[in-house]
Design an enzyme around this catalytic site. Structure first.
Site, mmCIF file in Angstrom:
data_model
loop_
_atom_site.group_PDB
_atom_site.id
_atom_site.type_symbol
_atom_site.label_atom_id
_atom_site.label_comp_id
_atom_site.label_asym_id
_atom_site.label_seq_id
_atom_site.Cartn_x
_atom_site.Cartn_y
_atom_site.Cartn_z
ATOM 1 N N LYS A 68 12.975 -17.986 21.022
ATOM 2 C CA LYS A 68 13.944 -17.887 19.918
ATOM 3 C C LYS A 68 13.755 -16.571 19.194
ATOM 4 O O LYS A 68 12.627 -16.229 18.831
ATOM 5 C CB LYS A 68 13.664 -19.040 18.931
ATOM 6 N N LYS A 104 12.870 -11.736 21.496
ATOM 7 C CA LYS A 104 13.571 -10.694 20.749
ATOM 8 C C LYS A 104 14.304 -9.809 21.727
ATOM 9 O O LYS A 104 13.789 -9.512 22.811
ATOM 10 C CB LYS A 104 12.570 -9.846 19.961
#
Ligand code: NAD
Length: 421
Positions: A68, A104
């Site tokens: 995430k 990311k």
């Protein structure tokens, strides 16, 4: 610079690893991402020409759940930068106790040079390029620097076109009208306030919020909502700034009037002035360097990375720093702040409100059942209360600073996962 971020984050992790006496293999698993995807994206420009730009997605850890983390569009994006930021996301999710690992992504481009149509083509092309490696239960991107809800809506639509079915939780940070969550926009600022209140519940029990002065650097999404909510909770906001400078009002400013003034004048600097003359009884302009060094109780960097460094750390007079901008404090500034008795809550906890409500958005999308604003805010408060309690236990058990305790608490969670089996 990007290499510095990776070195700095790894340095903070290795320090915590020493306290926890981790094995070299555990440290290696912590500091290295599981996978890095690097893509070349063909971008068709409005004039018919073509550009090839580099894109990345770093998938740090899938131990505690799907990856995430945000996607940034910026000319300085590098492989090392996304690696560092994905590691920070793993720590943030771990300390918040949410079932994700860090990810990311980024594209090395200046989005401000693109037309809206070019930006849309870039957003869709990036998602097509990484689509085989993401999924609602694999890796869930979100907005970051220079990306926003509209871009998330384009990315969701593009991904759904590829897989051929609705996938509302493939990205978070979507507009509410396109499957976003109520409360997401102000969640990072709200989370910062919750953490500040938790801290003062432990350390400033005798003081009223009115007696506590706060300076906020950055008056964008995070800084504005933090300032607005802190004022509503009774704290005295004495300075705010944006990229053009700030204003300091020792008796306390009104966040609503300052925002209105910023909208009219284009900046907060110069607000509380009459004509071209600032009345010092009301307030005075303050530049962004001076704002950081004001004699306040709480300093809240909520704009940029690397603003508190070993060069200026010795001049900080605040008693507390609530770090809301990612990486606002460099690793070499921490020892100076600690030596001077300044209590720092690092961004991995104090700005975790955003990813917590992103988790709620993801869960709502998977359920197809959306929550009320009160429910979102109540669950956010509960989640951060538990996270702060665990940080506090580590702080008191190991007798280490709150800043170090945040890293130790986060890493302990990941290591506990690694040691099962
Ligand atoms: P934003 O773009 O909405 O606001 C940034 C603010 O910083 C603006 O007011 C801008 O004028 C100001 N600014 C820019 N340059 C400055 C300078 N040199 N000095 C002082 N102020 C300056 O961004 P945001 O979403 O509020 O994010 C701020 C920080 O918080 C970033 O580091 C971001 O990574 C971090 N963060 C954001 C979220 C989120 O949910 N938005 C979550 C976690 C962390």
């Amino acid at each position: 610079m990007a290499h510095d971020i990776l070195t700095a984050v790894r340095g903070l992790v290795e320090e915590a690893a020493d306290i926890l006496q981790l094995t070299p293999t555990e440290v290696a698993r912590l500091v290295n991402p599981e996978r890095i995807i690097e893509v070349s994206i063909r971008l068709r420009m409005d004039d018919g020409s073509e550009q090839v730009v580099q894109g990345y997605r770093s998938q740090h850890s899938s131990l505690l759940g799907p990856y995430k983390g945000g996607i940034r569009f910026h000319p300085d994006v590098t492989r090392e930068e996304v690696m560092a930021l994905s590691l920070l996301m793993s720590l943030k999710c771990a300390i918040a106790g949410i079932p994700f690992g860090g990810g990311k992504g980024g594209v090395r481009i200046n989005p401000k040079s693109l037309s809206r149509a070019e930006l849309e083509r870039l957003s869709r092309a990036y998602i097509r390029a990484i689509a085989p490696s993401i999924g609602e239960r694999v890796d869930i991107p979100a907005p970051d620097v220079n990306t926003n809800g509209l871009i998330m809506a384009w990315m969701r639509e593009e991904y759904e076109g590829i897989v051929g079915h609705a996938s509302p939780s493939i990205v978070t940070g979507k507009p509410v009208e396109r499957g976003g969550s109520l409360g997401r926009e102000e969640a990072t600022g709200r989370g910062g306030l919750i953490i500040m209140q938790e801290l003062f519940h432990k350390l400033e029990k005798k003081r009223t919020p009115q007696s506590i002065t706060v300076a906020v650097q950055g008056f964008g999404n995070v800084g504005y909502h933090f300032a607005r909510l802190a004022e509503a909770a009774g704290y005295t906001l004495v300075a705010v700034s944006d990229s053009k400078g700030g204003v300091s009002v020792p008796k306390g400013l009104s966040v609503a009037s300052t925002m209105q003034c910023k909208r009219e004048k284009g900046s907060v600097s110069g607000c509380y002035c009459k004509g071209s003359v600032c009345d010092v009884r009301l307030g005075k302009p303050v530049d962004n360097t001076a704002l950081l060094e004001l004699p306040v109780d709480v300093l809240v960097p909520a704009a940029l990375e690397n603003v508190i460094t070993k060069q200026n750390a010795g001049r900080i007079k605040a008693k507390y720093i609530i770090e809301l901008a990612n990486g606002a404090i460099t690793d070499d500034a921490y020892p100076i702040l600690e030596k001077n008795g300044i209590v720092v809550v690092p961004g991995i906890l104090s700005n975790a409100g955003g990813v917590v409500v992103s988790y709620f958005e993801w869960a709502q999308g998977l359920q197809g059942y959306y929550w009320s604003l009160d429910e979102v805010n109540m669950r956010l408060k509960e989640t951060l209360h538990i996270a702060f309690g665990q940080l506090w236990d580590v702080h008191t058990t190991h007798t280490i600073s709150i800043a170090k305790a945040a890293y130790v608490a986060a890493i302990s969670r990941i290591i506990a996962g690694m040691r099962v089996g």
